[in-house]
Design an enzyme around this catalytic site. Structure first.
Site, mmCIF file in Angstrom:
data_model
loop_
_atom_site.group_PDB
_atom_site.id
_atom_site.type_symbol
_atom_site.label_atom_id
_atom_site.label_comp_id
_atom_site.label_asym_id
_atom_site.label_seq_id
_atom_site.Cartn_x
_atom_site.Cartn_y
_atom_site.Cartn_z
ATOM 1 N N ASP A 181 48.249 33.564 33.626
ATOM 2 C CA ASP A 181 47.932 34.033 34.972
ATOM 3 C C ASP A 181 49.281 34.412 35.590
ATOM 4 O O ASP A 181 50.305 33.850 35.234
ATOM 5 C CB ASP A 181 47.279 32.876 35.741
ATOM 6 C CG ASP A 181 47.198 33.128 37.227
ATOM 7 O OD1 ASP A 181 46.866 34.265 37.610
ATOM 8 O OD2 ASP A 181 47.465 32.180 37.999
ATOM 9 N N ASP A 184 50.323 35.248 39.409
ATOM 10 C CA ASP A 184 50.730 34.614 40.677
ATOM 11 C C ASP A 184 50.500 33.098 40.631
ATOM 12 O O ASP A 184 49.371 32.642 40.471
ATOM 13 C CB ASP A 184 49.960 35.241 41.845
ATOM 14 C CG ASP A 184 50.222 36.738 41.940
ATOM 15 O OD1 ASP A 184 51.394 37.139 41.905
ATOM 16 O OD2 ASP A 184 49.243 37.503 42.015
ATOM 17 N N TYR A 213 49.450 39.088 49.220
ATOM 18 C CA TYR A 213 49.715 39.586 47.881
ATOM 19 C C TYR A 213 51.196 39.922 47.728
ATOM 20 O O TYR A 213 51.850 40.284 48.708
ATOM 21 C CB TYR A 213 48.865 40.828 47.611
ATOM 22 C CG TYR A 213 47.388 40.542 47.734
ATOM 23 C CD1 TYR A 213 46.701 39.925 46.691
ATOM 24 C CD2 TYR A 213 46.695 40.841 48.904
ATOM 25 C CE1 TYR A 213 45.351 39.621 46.815
ATOM 26 C CE2 TYR A 213 45.346 40.542 49.030
ATOM 27 C CZ TYR A 213 44.681 39.927 47.980
ATOM 28 O OH TYR A 213 43.359 39.621 48.105
ATOM 29 N N THR A 233 45.821 39.154 34.894
ATOM 30 C CA THR A 233 45.941 38.956 36.339
ATOM 31 C C THR A 233 44.936 39.739 37.185
ATOM 32 O O THR A 233 44.707 40.933 36.957
ATOM 33 C CB THR A 233 47.402 39.268 36.788
ATOM 34 O OG1 THR A 233 47.537 39.051 38.186
ATOM 35 C CG2 THR A 233 47.827 40.692 36.459
ATOM 36 N N ASN A 234 44.340 39.060 38.139
ATOM 37 C CA ASN A 234 43.520 39.721 39.155
ATOM 38 C C ASN A 234 44.459 40.270 40.226
ATOM 39 O O ASN A 234 45.315 39.532 40.716
ATOM 40 C CB ASN A 234 42.611 38.698 39.863
ATOM 41 C CG ASN A 234 41.460 38.217 39.001
ATOM 42 O OD1 ASN A 234 41.209 38.734 37.918
ATOM 43 N ND2 ASN A 234 40.753 37.205 39.492
ATOM 44 N N GLN A 235 44.295 41.509 40.596
ATOM 45 C CA GLN A 235 45.136 42.096 41.648
ATOM 46 C C GLN A 235 44.268 42.894 42.615
ATOM 47 O O GLN A 235 44.360 44.114 42.714
ATOM 48 C CB GLN A 235 46.239 42.965 41.027
ATOM 49 C CG GLN A 235 47.273 42.177 40.230
ATOM 50 C CD GLN A 235 48.098 41.215 41.090
ATOM 51 O OE1 GLN A 235 48.324 41.462 42.275
ATOM 52 N NE2 GLN A 235 48.537 40.100 40.513
ATOM 53 N N CYS A 264 43.247 43.487 36.727
ATOM 54 C CA CYS A 264 41.989 43.979 37.287
ATOM 55 C C CYS A 264 42.189 44.154 38.781
ATOM 56 O O CYS A 264 42.506 43.205 39.486
ATOM 57 C CB CYS A 264 40.865 42.984 37.018
ATOM 58 S SG CYS A 264 39.302 43.523 37.746
ATOM 59 N N ARG A 301 37.191 40.866 35.998
ATOM 60 C CA ARG A 301 37.876 40.009 36.965
ATOM 61 C C ARG A 301 37.606 38.528 36.675
ATOM 62 O O ARG A 301 36.458 38.118 36.530
ATOM 63 C CB ARG A 301 37.396 40.381 38.380
ATOM 64 C CG ARG A 301 38.091 39.631 39.482
ATOM 65 C CD ARG A 301 37.579 40.032 40.875
ATOM 66 N NE ARG A 301 37.837 38.953 41.809
ATOM 67 C CZ ARG A 301 39.028 38.743 42.380
ATOM 68 N NH1 ARG A 301 40.025 39.562 42.160
ATOM 69 N NH2 ARG A 301 39.198 37.708 43.183
ATOM 70 N N LYS A 302 38.712 37.731 36.611
ATOM 71 C CA LYS A 302 38.528 36.287 36.451
ATOM 72 C C LYS A 302 37.730 35.753 37.633
ATOM 73 O O LYS A 302 37.964 36.214 38.732
ATOM 74 C CB LYS A 302 39.903 35.574 36.391
ATOM 75 C CG LYS A 302 40.728 35.926 35.150
ATOM 76 C CD LYS A 302 42.102 35.267 35.167
ATOM 77 C CE LYS A 302 43.051 35.890 36.177
ATOM 78 N NZ LYS A 302 44.431 35.353 36.141
ATOM 79 N N ASP A 319 46.784 28.673 37.676
ATOM 80 C CA ASP A 319 46.793 27.697 38.770
ATOM 81 C C ASP A 319 45.506 27.730 39.594
ATOM 82 O O ASP A 319 45.428 27.102 40.638
ATOM 83 C CB ASP A 319 48.025 27.883 39.670
ATOM 84 C CG ASP A 319 47.988 29.186 40.450
ATOM 85 O OD1 ASP A 319 47.287 30.125 40.009
ATOM 86 O OD2 ASP A 319 48.643 29.268 41.506
HETATM 87 MG MG LIG Z 1 47.264 32.241 40.119
#
Ligand SMILES: [Mg+2]
Length: 177
Positions: free
Chosen positions: A8, A10, A21, A52-54, A92, A103-104, A129
């Site tokens: 992951d 962030d 963000y 990573t989700n963005q 994503c 997306r997670k 996290d």
């Molecule tokens: Mg995170």
């Protein structure tokens, strides 16, 4: 077969900003301990890949170009420090309400990486996290590490929970090469 360590971004690779963000390179700072974890993962023979989700992009708070700039900066800085880089960065940008299978907590991005790289999921790890990270890893059949002040009952899909990245490093040291 190849094995991967899925990161992951962030909160694991870089310091997570509270309620906002990371929108440009001045806001991107490696998390304490991440570099040691990264070096260790390479030493253990894992392919390092970011998942990573963005959704900041999907929300229009930043552009995809901004995101790619951050990732170029991340890779360049990582190479300067470790002489290695992430093999792949899968992201994503869909917002949560789109219910994207990528997306997670959905496993789409991890499965994509597994297919692309010919990875054995059962020998691989997803570290994050957020509970959504370990749910995604669990659904993709990887082992999972959750970092933070969680209790077992709230994170049933986590193979292991550690308070911080330093405790996770001690654990990863015990994994077979
Ligand atoms: Mg995170």
């Amino acid at each position: 077969m190849k094995k991967a360590f899925f990161f992951d971004r962030d909160g694991i690779v870089n310091i997570r900003l509270i309620n906002q963000y990371v929108k440009n390179i001045s806001e991107f700072h490696f998390l304490d301990g991440f570099i040691d974890l990264f070096n260790l993962v390479i030493e253990k023979g894992f392919i390092p890949i970011v998942i990573t989700n963005q959704q900041g992009v999907g929300k229009g708070l930043m552009s995809e170009k901004d995101l790619l700039e951050i990732h170029n900066f991340m890779q360049k800085s990582l190479f300067e420090i470790t002489k290695n880089q992430f093999a792949d960065i899968i992201y994503c940008t869909d917002t949560k309400d789109k219910n994207s299978p990528r997306r997670k907590p959905e496993p789409g991005m991890i499965i994509e990486a597994i297919d692309t790289w010919g990875i054995d999921a059962t020998e691989s790890w997803m570290i994050g996290d957020s509970i959504s990270d370990v749910i995604a890893g669990y659904k993709a059949n990887t082992n999972t590490i959750l970092i933070g002040n969680y209790i077992e009952e709230e994170a049933k899909d986590a193979s292991f929970i550690f308070k911080n990245i330093f405790d996770a490093i001690e654990f990863v040291k015990t994994l077979e090469n």
